[in-house]
Scaffold this active site. Structure first.
Site, PDB file in Angstrom:
ATOM      1  N   GLU A   9      26.215 -13.115   9.179  1.00  0.00           N
ATOM      2  CA  GLU A   9      25.087 -12.319   9.691  1.00  0.00           C
ATOM      3  C   GLU A   9      25.529 -10.982  10.264  1.00  0.00           C
ATOM      4  O   GLU A   9      24.783 -10.012  10.216  1.00  0.00           O
ATOM      5  CB  GLU A   9      24.323 -13.113  10.761  1.00  0.00           C
ATOM      6  CG  GLU A   9      23.022 -12.466  11.179  1.00  0.00           C
ATOM      7  CD  GLU A   9      22.037 -13.436  11.807  1.00  0.00           C
ATOM      8  OE1 GLU A   9      21.248 -12.984  12.632  1.00  0.00           O
ATOM      9  OE2 GLU A   9      22.052 -14.640  11.480  1.00  0.00           O
ATOM     10  N   ASP A 105      23.558 -17.076  11.184  1.00  0.00           N
ATOM     11  CA  ASP A 105      23.283 -17.938  12.340  1.00  0.00           C
ATOM     12  C   ASP A 105      22.547 -19.201  11.912  1.00  0.00           C
ATOM     13  O   ASP A 105      21.622 -19.145  11.089  1.00  0.00           O
ATOM     14  CB  ASP A 105      22.437 -17.188  13.380  1.00  0.00           C
ATOM     15  CG  ASP A 105      23.267 -16.190  14.171  1.00  0.00           C
ATOM     16  OD1 ASP A 105      24.495 -16.154  13.964  1.00  0.00           O
ATOM     17  OD2 ASP A 105      22.697 -15.453  14.991  1.00  0.00           O
ATOM     18  N   TYR A 314      26.910 -21.569  20.563  1.00  0.00           N
ATOM     19  CA  TYR A 314      25.744 -20.832  20.048  1.00  0.00           C
ATOM     20  C   TYR A 314      24.652 -20.700  21.112  1.00  0.00           C
ATOM     21  O   TYR A 314      24.221 -21.693  21.696  1.00  0.00           O
ATOM     22  CB  TYR A 314      25.199 -21.565  18.820  1.00  0.00           C
ATOM     23  CG  TYR A 314      24.103 -20.837  18.093  1.00  0.00           C
ATOM     24  CD1 TYR A 314      24.376 -19.709  17.342  1.00  0.00           C
ATOM     25  CD2 TYR A 314      22.792 -21.289  18.159  1.00  0.00           C
ATOM     26  CE1 TYR A 314      23.368 -19.043  16.664  1.00  0.00           C
ATOM     27  CE2 TYR A 314      21.771 -20.630  17.488  1.00  0.00           C
ATOM     28  CZ  TYR A 314      22.068 -19.505  16.749  1.00  0.00           C
ATOM     29  OH  TYR A 314      21.061 -18.847  16.084  1.00  0.00           O
TER      30      TYR A 314
END
Length: 706
Positions: A9, A105, A314
């Protein structure tokens, strides 16, 4: 030789993956190795097309052209980042690439970033999915050993398309209808408008609130050398206050010139368990409450700790639990944070047997990503900025706390009686600090002062009787932390989008900040009077969010959902067109726009005051003052910078004023002077030198040694 293309990403993530996969040939926009080619997006490279791409007439905003409902929504390459899109496209279309690994992601929006690129390139090469919760080398290696078939995430992609297209259809039509009908820059959407509605609802509750007086009694007694304060409690409901002043006065008259008799003493062992691990929303709430950080700022800091430093997992997670497979890694994570202030707790935990109990380990309560915790990557605190250090500290302490035993104390409650009226006294004795060892300062409702030994039947002399009083408080104004709570409770937005929604309310001048409080503006109030009623309440949006969740699980077709959205858009456009409401700018100034000559509006932005042209098509903006991080030398509050060019001046609420040129000169001089820290360090070194060279005892000892 056949190669595999990996699509990340962002460049930083792409470079980490490339390093782990042994790709060393760094090209323009991608890195190549013997087996893998790693390239990256820059966030979204593809987006939904503007209305004018369907028909040139939509370039001008006309209410007669609404609703805008294309048969299908087209995507376009974003011009600003088209160069990188072409790099990705050329790598995907290479003859030697036979497989694509999506490494964006791991979430709904990340899926959309990759799939829109792949669809735009029009490739049919097989897809695999990398699904990981941290960017450490170990996580990347493990993830590539467990790649999933891309088809398993098709439904997630469909829900992402449905979310994006629903926002486009509702947002474009409602915003254009309101803006053209009332000739003002009025934006609304399926999440931002009900969020604004919640802010107004709270302000209405505060405005309508009528405070009531309440009363109570404190009885001060003496036991040996100890002064004890007993609190009156109602015999019926055990309340410690009443709205009847007459009742309190008659009780005081009745108990005067008496003694207090202890009729009951009870002891009980209490346990307090650690708060749960952080998800993003809870972390944003705490960061706002403790440090005053905005939701967007906290997410930005977390993203850097995750992507750049690789020391936290995350961030965009809505779970406060871990999965079973993480339990085996807990000791490695404790070792990684075993530095500085955490050492004492880490040492204890590493010597103990770690058990993943149901309070923080539960596979059923983790959807895409587990709670935010430290990674196995060793931390170097010196590499972190002040803000990164603060957010990291919150996460680490919460992580260590859930692994610690509970906080335990013995609570003693003594009940005294005077003329049939009861009075209570509470005291607590700490047995084990448990998880609270992690925290030096904790807000706690409990009083942890112990009380002297009291026995049933003890008679205590009364030294004083006080009548206490107070007023009931209205609800508090919402701040960013409490807005996040309300959005989560009402299922408005997701952990990944809530911060942007709040920012949009500020940027549209629908809300403004007063200290930490968020207040609705006149523009925001009027907007809520103009939008259709069901769009300003959370119920409709929550229902849509539930349907998006069903799409991601394959329980609902996205086409059925989008048909419902189209029908709804027709209804709201019709309602706005037929409305008799009016919109009035009550912040119009006599300042004329330098571009078009129309009058400008004065608005409070998030960081200061601005002038904005009243003409929505002109949209000229000019900053007239902004709150800075510079502090007043008198009262130490933040200074406001007003004016333009060389005439700019710092102003403080306390009355202090200073020209920018004088301020810069003063700061330059201060920089050349020694700070308190420098002086302290110098004196400390001088003392060491004095001890070494001027101490007569040291000299005598030196002679003895000779």
């Amino acid at each position: 030789m056949r190669k595999i293309l990996v699509l990340a990403e962002k460049p930083s993530v792409g470079r980490d993956i490339a390093r782990v996969l042994g790709c060393k040939n760094d090209k323009n926009g991608y890195i190549e190795g013997p087996k893998y080619i790693v390239t990256w997006a820059l966030g979204h490279l593809v987006t939904l097309a503007d209305p004018e791409s369907y028909d040139e007439k939509y370039r001008n905003w006309n209410i007669e052209d609404l609703p805008i409902l294309p048969n299908y929504l087209k995507t376009v390459v974003i011009k600003k980042t088209s160069k990188q899109f072409n790099v990705v496209k050329s790598q995907i279309n290479r003859d030697d690439v036979n497989e694509i690994v999506i490494a964006t992601d791991a979430g709904r929006e990340g899926e959309l970033v990759a799939r829109w690129i792949i669809d735009k390139v029009k490739t049919s090469k097989p897809l695999k999915r990398l699904w990981i919760s941290s960017n450490t080398d170990k996580a990347i290696k493990d993830g590539f050993n467990k790649l999933k078939d891309g088809k398993e995430y098709d439904n997630l992609y469909y829900s992402a398309i449905a979310r994006s297209e629903a926002d486009w259809v509702v947002g474009i039509n409602a915003t254009r209808a309101l803006t053209t009908k009332y000739n003002a820059q009025l934006s609304c959407g399926r999440v931002q408008t009900p969020t604004l509605g919640m802010i107004l609802k709270r302000e209405d509750e505060i405005r309508k609130f009528k405070p009531k007086d309440y009363y109570g009694i404190e009885v001060n007694t003496i036991k040996g050398n100890s002064k004890l304060k007993f609190i009156w409690q109602d015999n019926k409901n055990k309340s410690e206050s009443t709205f009847s002043e007459n009742k309190i006065n008659s009780i005081i008259e009745k108990i005067n010139d008496n003694k207090l008799k202890i009729i009951e003493v009870s002891e009980s062992t209490k346990k307090k368990y650690s708060p749960q691990l952080y998800d993003l929303t809870e972390l944003q709430r705490d960061a706002n409450r403790i440090f005053g950080y905005s939701a967007k700022e906290t997410l930005s800091i977390m993203q850097k700790l995750y992507e750049h430093h690789k020391i936290l997992t995350y961030p965009r997670t809505d779970s406060r639990y871990l999965t079973e497979d993480i339990v085996d890694t807990l000791k490695d994570r404790i070792k990684a944070v075993n530095v500085s202030d955490y050492t004492r707790i880490c040492t204890k935990l590493l010597k103990s047997k770690l058990i993943g109990n149901k309070s923080f380990v539960d596979d059923s309560k983790v959807s895409d990503h587990h709670a935010i915790i430290p990674t196995e990557e060793r931390v170097f605190l010196g590499d972190l900025s002040d803000k990164e250090r603060k957010i990291y500290d919150l996460v680490v302490k919460r992580f260590l706390s859930v692994l610690c035993p509970p906080y335990e104390y013995v609570q003693t409650i003594a009940i005294g009686e005077i003329e049939g009226e009861q009075f209570s006294l509470k005291g607590n004795k700490i047995i084990n600090l448990g998880w609270k060892e992690n925290y030096k300062d904790i807000d706690d409702e409990e009083d942890y002062d112990s009380i002297p030994d009291l026995k049933k039947g003890d008679i205590l002399d009364i030294s004083r009787i006080n009548k206490t009083s107070g007023k009931t408080n209205p609800p508090s104004y919402l701040n960013e932390g409490t807005i996040l709570t309300s959005m989560e409770k009402n299922n408005l937005g997701t952990v990944a989008t809530r911060a942007d929604i709040i920012e949009k309310l500020f940027n549209s001048f629908l809300v403004e900040k007063k200290g930490k409080e968020i207040h609705i503006t006149s523009k925001g109030r009027q907007l809520l009077d103009l939008v259709p009623s069901d769009l300003k309440t959370p119920e409709l949006t929550a229902k849509w969010e539930c349907k998006l969740n069903h799409i991601s699980k394959g329980k609902l077709s996205k086409d059925v959902f989008l048909k419902e959205i189209n029908n709804y858009s027709k209804d709201i456009v019709k309602e706005i067109k037929n409305s008799d409401n009016k919109f009035k700018h009550d912040n119009l100034t006599r300042n004329k726009c330098p571009e078009c000559g129309k009058y400008m509006l004065e608005v409070n932005g998030k960081k200061g005051k601005m002038l904005v042209c009243e003409d929505r098509e002109c949209n000229t903006r000019k900053t007239i003052s902004q709150v800075t991080n510079s502090r007043c030398p008198n009262c130490h509050k933040k200074l406001e910078l007003k004016g333009e060019g060389d005439g700019r001046i710092f102003v403080c609420k306390c009355g202090y004023r200073e020209k920018l040129s004088a301020f810069n000169k003063r700061k330059k001089e201060e920089k050349n002077k020694a700070s308190k820290k420098d002086i302290k360090k110098y004196l400390k070194n001088q003392n060491k030198n004095d001890e070494a060279f001027n101490n007569p005892f040291a000299e005598a000892l030196l002679k003895l040694k000779k």
